[in-house]
Design a protein around this motif. Structure first.
Motif, PDB file in Angstrom:
ATOM      1  N   GLU A 141     -24.997  13.854  -2.064  1.00 51.54           N
ATOM      2  CA  GLU A 141     -23.634  13.370  -2.262  1.00 51.54           C
ATOM      3  C   GLU A 141     -23.405  12.896  -3.698  1.00 51.54           C
ATOM      4  OE1 GLU A 141     -20.722   9.876  -0.479  1.00 51.54           O
ATOM      5  OE2 GLU A 141     -22.628  10.292   0.489  1.00 51.54           O
ATOM      6  N   LYS A 142     -24.372  12.152  -4.247  1.00 50.02           N
ATOM      7  CA  LYS A 142     -24.219  11.637  -5.606  1.00 50.02           C
ATOM      8  C   LYS A 142     -24.287  12.741  -6.649  1.00 50.02           C
ATOM      9  CE  LYS A 142     -25.322   6.796  -5.897  1.00 50.02           C
ATOM     10  NZ  LYS A 142     -26.207   5.792  -6.463  1.00 50.02           N
ATOM     11  N   GLY A 144     -23.351  15.867  -6.267  1.00 47.92           N
ATOM     12  CA  GLY A 144     -22.062  16.552  -6.211  1.00 47.92           C
ATOM     13  C   GLY A 144     -20.943  15.732  -6.807  1.00 47.92           C
ATOM     14  N   GLU A 145     -20.959  14.429  -6.587  1.00 42.93           N
ATOM     15  CA  GLU A 145     -19.908  13.558  -7.118  1.00 42.93           C
ATOM     16  C   GLU A 145     -19.959  13.482  -8.641  1.00 42.93           C
ATOM     17  OE1 GLU A 145     -16.588  11.386  -7.288  1.00 42.93           O
ATOM     18  OE2 GLU A 145     -17.386  12.264  -5.474  1.00 42.93           O
ATOM     19  N   ALA A 148     -18.702  16.736 -10.052  1.00 43.61           N
ATOM     20  CA  ALA A 148     -17.243  16.819  -9.931  1.00 43.61           C
ATOM     21  C   ALA A 148     -16.552  15.932 -10.971  1.00 43.61           C
ATOM     22  CB  ALA A 148     -16.803  16.419  -8.525  1.00 43.61           C
ATOM     23  N   GLN A 149     -17.127  14.753 -11.252  1.00 42.59           N
ATOM     24  CA  GLN A 149     -16.545  13.874 -12.273  1.00 42.59           C
ATOM     25  C   GLN A 149     -16.615  14.511 -13.656  1.00 42.59           C
ATOM     26  OE1 GLN A 149     -18.708  10.212 -11.864  1.00 42.59           O
ATOM     27  NE2 GLN A 149     -17.434   9.478 -10.182  1.00 42.59           N
ATOM     28  N   ARG A 152     -14.091  17.296 -13.838  1.00 37.69           N
ATOM     29  CA  ARG A 152     -12.727  16.754 -13.870  1.00 37.69           C
ATOM     30  C   ARG A 152     -12.287  16.371 -15.288  1.00 37.69           C
ATOM     31  NH1 ARG A 152     -13.353  12.463 -10.210  1.00 37.69           N
ATOM     32  NH2 ARG A 152     -13.851  13.996  -8.629  1.00 37.69           N
TER      33      ARG A 152
END
Length: 180
Positions: A141-142, A144-145, A148-149, A152
């Motif tokens: 999860e981390k 991927g996060e 994504a950041q 972005r």
């Protein structure tokens, strides 16, 4: 209805698991992770076959949802402590580049100032050739996060395709204005 919860979880030889009531602790060569099981889900460890099985104590919709979720989270934890997870990003654009300064990632992607990204303590960022970024960690999860950041900050634009994209991500390029 999902059948993911029924699947057996295989433990690799280099990982160890400790189950204390509803707490599951998984220790592997890359680190240690723990998870608190919901009270409606029980876990059984078969030491001979090195497998884990989850069981439901109730039979309703919420329990079924937690059943599949718990199985997936525990499986991802086992994969994380044994192999780890990684995401790869690619920077495309003239003058766009990245570099590492200590553990921080410095991005020059068309803004008037460089962007600094500080990774969480359990995430490792690597840069190759100033345009390829690799994010590694044991928590899926981390990883991927963080990826994504970073994406972005400058997502790929649809006309020239400039920006930060996942490796092998396909961007549909739009047709520009027609001239006279």
């Amino acid at each position: 209805m999902s059948r993911i919860g029924k699947k057996t979880i295989n433990l690799p030889h280099n990982t160890d698991i400790q189950i204390i009531e509803n707490n599951v602790n998984i220790i592997g060569p890359k680190g240690k992770l723990s998870y608190q099981l919901p009270e409606v889900i029980k876990i059984k460890h078969d030491i001979n076959n090195q497998t884990l099985n989850l069981y439901k104590t109730h039979n309703n919709k919420k329990t079924q949802q937690l059943y599949g979720l718990s199985r997936t989270l525990i499986n991802n934890m086992i994969l994380g402590v044994s192999k780890g997870f990684e995401k790869k990003l690619h920077i495309q654009g003239v003058g766009y580049r990245s570099q590492l300064q200590g553990k921080n990632l410095i991005l020059n992607v068309g803004y008037s100032h460089p962007i600094t990204v500080e990774p969480p303590e359990d995430i490792i960022i690597e840069v190759e050739n100033n345009i390829n970024i690799t994010i590694k960690g044991i928590k899926k999860e981390k990883v991927g996060e963080v990826a994504a950041q970073i994406r972005r900050i400058r997502p790929p634009e649809p006309y020239k395709g400039k920006g930060i994209r996942y490796l092998n991500e396909k961007i549909n390029i739009k047709v520009g204005k027609a001239g006279k």
